[in-house]
Design a protein around this motif. Structure first.
Motif, PDB file in Angstrom:
ATOM      1  N   VAL A 222      60.082 135.650 -39.570  1.00  0.00           N
ATOM      2  CA  VAL A 222      59.343 134.631 -38.812  1.00  0.00           C
ATOM      3  C   VAL A 222      58.111 135.277 -38.178  1.00  0.00           C
ATOM      4  CG1 VAL A 222      61.433 133.326 -38.263  1.00  0.00           C
ATOM      5  CG2 VAL A 222      60.585 135.019 -36.652  1.00  0.00           C
ATOM      6  N   VAL A 223      57.172 134.419 -37.827  1.00  0.00           N
ATOM      7  CA  VAL A 223      55.993 134.889 -37.099  1.00  0.00           C
ATOM      8  C   VAL A 223      55.954 134.191 -35.744  1.00  0.00           C
ATOM      9  CG1 VAL A 223      53.479 134.792 -36.980  1.00  0.00           C
ATOM     10  CG2 VAL A 223      54.587 135.521 -39.076  1.00  0.00           C
ATOM     11  N   SER A 224      55.828 134.973 -34.678  1.00  0.00           N
ATOM     12  CA  SER A 224      55.732 134.429 -33.326  1.00  0.00           C
ATOM     13  C   SER A 224      54.432 134.902 -32.685  1.00  0.00           C
ATOM     14  CB  SER A 224      56.931 134.870 -32.473  1.00  0.00           C
ATOM     15  OG  SER A 224      58.127 134.329 -33.002  1.00  0.00           O
ATOM     16  N   VAL A 225      54.016 134.162 -31.664  1.00  0.00           N
ATOM     17  CA  VAL A 225      52.720 134.429 -31.037  1.00  0.00           C
ATOM     18  C   VAL A 225      52.901 134.560 -29.529  1.00  0.00           C
ATOM     19  CG1 VAL A 225      50.484 133.388 -30.483  1.00  0.00           C
ATOM     20  CG2 VAL A 225      51.361 133.280 -32.818  1.00  0.00           C
ATOM     21  N   GLY A 226      52.204 135.526 -28.962  1.00  0.00           N
ATOM     22  CA  GLY A 226      52.145 135.661 -27.512  1.00  0.00           C
ATOM     23  C   GLY A 226      50.719 135.443 -27.042  1.00  0.00           C
ATOM     24  N   VAL A 227      50.533 134.532 -26.104  1.00  0.00           N
ATOM     25  CA  VAL A 227      49.176 134.253 -25.632  1.00  0.00           C
ATOM     26  C   VAL A 227      48.884 135.083 -24.384  1.00  0.00           C
ATOM     27  CG1 VAL A 227      49.157 131.922 -26.554  1.00  0.00           C
ATOM     28  CG2 VAL A 227      49.935 132.308 -24.214  1.00  0.00           C
ATOM     29  N   SER A 228      47.611 135.069 -23.984  1.00  0.00           N
ATOM     30  CA  SER A 228      47.220 135.756 -22.760  1.00  0.00           C
ATOM     31  C   SER A 228      46.664 134.702 -21.807  1.00  0.00           C
ATOM     32  CB  SER A 228      46.178 136.833 -23.082  1.00  0.00           C
ATOM     33  OG  SER A 228      45.785 137.482 -21.906  1.00  0.00           O
ATOM     34  N   GLY A 229      45.524 134.923 -21.169  1.00  0.00           N
ATOM     35  CA  GLY A 229      44.842 133.834 -20.484  1.00  0.00           C
ATOM     36  C   GLY A 229      44.793 133.808 -18.980  1.00  0.00           C
ATOM     37  N   PRO A 230      45.038 134.918 -18.224  1.00  0.00           N
ATOM     38  CA  PRO A 230      44.892 134.848 -16.767  1.00  0.00           C
ATOM     39  C   PRO A 230      43.488 134.414 -16.346  1.00  0.00           C
ATOM     40  CG  PRO A 230      45.970 136.893 -17.393  1.00  0.00           C
ATOM     41  CD  PRO A 230      45.500 136.252 -18.661  1.00  0.00           C
ATOM     42  N   GLY A 231      42.470 134.841 -17.099  1.00  0.00           N
ATOM     43  CA  GLY A 231      41.101 134.479 -16.744  1.00  0.00           C
ATOM     44  C   GLY A 231      40.865 132.981 -16.810  1.00  0.00           C
ATOM     45  N   VAL A 232      41.473 132.326 -17.785  1.00  0.00           N
ATOM     46  CA  VAL A 232      41.322 130.873 -17.929  1.00  0.00           C
ATOM     47  C   VAL A 232      41.927 130.159 -16.717  1.00  0.00           C
ATOM     48  CG1 VAL A 232      41.906 128.874 -19.344  1.00  0.00           C
ATOM     49  CG2 VAL A 232      41.384 131.079 -20.440  1.00  0.00           C
ATOM     50  N   VAL A 233      43.104 130.617 -16.290  1.00  0.00           N
ATOM     51  CA  VAL A 233      43.771 129.983 -15.149  1.00  0.00           C
ATOM     52  C   VAL A 233      42.975 130.227 -13.872  1.00  0.00           C
ATOM     53  CG1 VAL A 233      45.889 129.957 -13.765  1.00  0.00           C
ATOM     54  CG2 VAL A 233      46.026 130.182 -16.254  1.00  0.00           C
ATOM     55  N   LYS A 234      42.487 131.449 -13.704  1.00  0.00           N
ATOM     56  CA  LYS A 234      41.712 131.737 -12.482  1.00  0.00           C
ATOM     57  C   LYS A 234      40.448 130.879 -12.433  1.00  0.00           C
ATOM     58  CE  LYS A 234      39.666 135.416  -9.682  1.00  0.00           C
ATOM     59  NZ  LYS A 234      38.364 134.791  -9.485  1.00  0.00           N
ATOM     60  N   ARG A 235      39.744 130.772 -13.567  1.00  0.00           N
ATOM     61  CA  ARG A 235      38.523 129.971 -13.609  1.00  0.00           C
ATOM     62  C   ARG A 235      38.828 128.502 -13.260  1.00  0.00           C
ATOM     63  NH1 ARG A 235      33.380 130.155 -16.009  1.00  0.00           N
ATOM     64  NH2 ARG A 235      33.618 132.399 -15.926  1.00  0.00           N
ATOM     65  N   ALA A 236      39.974 128.006 -13.748  1.00  0.00           N
ATOM     66  CA  ALA A 236      40.350 126.619 -13.442  1.00  0.00           C
ATOM     67  C   ALA A 236      40.595 126.438 -11.949  1.00  0.00           C
ATOM     68  CB  ALA A 236      41.605 126.243 -14.241  1.00  0.00           C
ATOM     69  N   LEU A 237      41.257 127.423 -11.323  1.00  0.00           N
ATOM     70  CA  LEU A 237      41.530 127.319  -9.887  1.00  0.00           C
ATOM     71  C   LEU A 237      40.253 127.439  -9.064  1.00  0.00           C
ATOM     72  CD1 LEU A 237      44.848 129.389  -9.564  1.00  0.00           C
ATOM     73  CD2 LEU A 237      44.568 126.926  -9.257  1.00  0.00           C
ATOM     74  N   GLU A 238      39.286 128.196  -9.553  1.00  0.00           N
ATOM     75  CA  GLU A 238      38.008 128.321  -8.832  1.00  0.00           C
ATOM     76  C   GLU A 238      37.313 126.965  -8.694  1.00  0.00           C
ATOM     77  OE1 GLU A 238      35.855 131.120 -11.145  1.00  0.00           O
ATOM     78  OE2 GLU A 238      36.882 132.878 -10.300  1.00  0.00           O
ATOM     79  N   LYS A 239      37.653 126.027  -9.585  1.00  0.00           N
ATOM     80  CA  LYS A 239      37.008 124.707  -9.559  1.00  0.00           C
ATOM     81  C   LYS A 239      37.668 123.754  -8.569  1.00  0.00           C
ATOM     82  CE  LYS A 239      35.482 125.171 -14.362  1.00  0.00           C
ATOM     83  NZ  LYS A 239      35.682 124.747 -15.756  1.00  0.00           N
TER      84      LYS A 239
END
Length: 453
Positions: A214-231
């Motif tokens: 099987v193929v599984s994926v791990g995402v990242s993304g702290p920067g995306v969440v921080k940018r959203a909270l800045e708004k």
């Protein structure tokens, strides 16, 4: 799915400005059909199967990366716990299995291979003991092999015999890699309630209940969440939770897209998307900074555990809406060495081992990439493992310890690991001895709420 111009532009912004990436595409490969009473024959089967199944993994991942413009940082392989595979052979030590995994991983060009592992939460077989005894030398002699041992579960309790053994294994691994300040321990995880579909290293292995490949994926993304909270400055915490859910949805749909494409092109099943927020030591890619964006002056201060709880829950709720198959650890990683905010908080003393332990009741793993003084004893390491296992077993969640006795270094020194593994200030451990407690061995029984049948 990414199906409108607005979504495409938004995704480009997340990649270019917010450091969104796919942390890993991990191929899980079952080695159960490689079991053989002849160890040499078993290892040849293992090499042949890994190099056959994963021969196109890196090429396909790089193709998706170029086609979608989404960085895929690591390509990895997870295999059936080697203690299960090697147990049928007459081999008395398992170093050669680690060398075989290392050769196969290098042949197909992946970054890491996980699965030099044993599952001993309820008891140890002779094969488990041999594998655990082989870990220090295996990690010292190989470059990309990762190891893990599951020593507890909510159903079985905590195997304190194994906890005692793993304290010694961590200590020996540090001593055998003393020239790199105990770096071998960065490739070793001790789990409670380990999951079998985790795409993140160093704890990845391919469980016996999983499909052949099987193929599984791990995402990242702290920067995306921080940018959203800045708004949403000054917004209530429930508004923050809604904002994080929406960001998590966007991050996860990218992960699902990459996972589906990779599985289709490799001709294997799609496994899961792991929703964990995975930081790096780069500025702008920090889980600690997300927590501080909620209003904490510095991560580690009072309120940190509550903020982490909000973040974890909102990430899961948003991600579950975006993906048909979610699994793995799915939470927030709070490694010290791999998160610039955590590095700075540890160096200033704002975050301590005790506060980290409290946060691990919430986060997706546990004490992760924590450097402790190089003379930390095996008994103290075992006690750290037992404490984390207790949190996991009692709360029906995964917990783990990836701790590095930084040989030759003391409190306040900095140990450099390089790359994604970053750097870590050496943190003080308690000086009171736990040796008598650890030497009692035996079992810590499972909690009464562990029996659900």
């Amino acid at each position: 799915m990414i199906d409108t111009n607005a979504n495409i532009l938004e995704t480009i912004q997340m990649i270019e400005e917010d450091k969104l990436d796919i942390r890993t595409v991990t191929m899980g490969i079952s080695l159960l059909d490689c079991i053989d009473s002849d160890g040499a024959r078993a290892r040849q089967k293992i090499y042949d199967k890994i190099t056959g199944r994963a021969k196109d993994l890196v090429r396909v991942a790089q193709g998706i990366e170029a086609e979608l413009g989404i960085p895929i940082i690591n390509k990895r392989i997870a295999v059936t716990p080697i203690a299960i595979v090697a147990g049928a052979s007459g081999d008395t030590e398992y170093f050669d299995y680690a060398r075989t995994l290392d050769r196969a991983a290098r042949a197909v060009g992946v970054d890491f291979i996980g699965g030099f592992s044993a599952l001993v939460d309820k008891g140890q077989t002779e094969a488990d003991r041999r594998l655990m005894a082989s870990i220090p030398q295996a990690l010292a002699e190989t470059d990309v092999v990762c190891s893990s041992v599951n020593i507890g579960s909510s159903r079985a309790g905590i195997n304190m015999d194994a906890v005692q053994d793993m304290g010694r294994v961590v200590r020996q691994t540090a001593d055998l890699t003393a020239d790199a300040h105990g770096f071998g321990c960065a490739k070793l995880v001790v789990f409670a309630n380990a999951v079998s579909d985790n795409p993140f290293m160093a704890g990845a292995f391919h469980g016996v209940q999983e499909a052949d490949c099987v193929v599984s994926v791990g995402v990242s993304g702290p920067g995306v969440v921080k940018r959203a909270l800045e708004k949403v400055p000054g917004a209530s915490l429930n508004a923050c939770a809604e904002t994080i859910k929406k960001a998590a949805f966007k991050i996860t749909r990218v992960g699902q897209l990459v996972g589906n494409l990779a599985a289709e092109r490799l001709g294997v099943s799609f496994g899961i998307v792991d929703l964990s927020l995975a930081p790096t030591a780069e500025v702008g890619d920090s889980v600690a900074r997300v927590l501080e964006e909620m209003g904490l002056e510095v991560v580690g201060t009072h309120g940190t555990t509550a903020a982490l709880a909000l973040l974890n829950d909102a990430m899961k709720k948003g991600g579950l809406m975006a993906c048909s198959r979610v699994g793995g650890l799915s939470g927030s990683f709070i490694p010290i060495s791999e998160d610039i905010g955590m590095i700075e908080a540890a160096a200033s003393g704002d975050i301590t081992l005790d506060k980290l332990e409290a946060m691990t009741a919430i986060c997706s793993v546990g004490l992760d990439m924590v450097a402790v003084p190089g003379d930390t004893t095996a008994a103290t390491l075992s006690a750290m493992i037992a404490d984390e296992a207790a949190i996991g077993v009692m709360n029906h969640k995964t917990t783990a310890v990836r701790v590095i006795p930084a040989v030759g270094l003391g409190v306040g020194d900095i140990v450099e690991f390089g790359g994604l593994l970053g750097r870590a200030p050496v943190m003080p451990a308690h000086q009171g001895s736990s040796e008598v407690f650890v030497k009692r061995a035996g079992y810590i029984p499972s909690p009464v709420h562990g029996f659900r049948n």
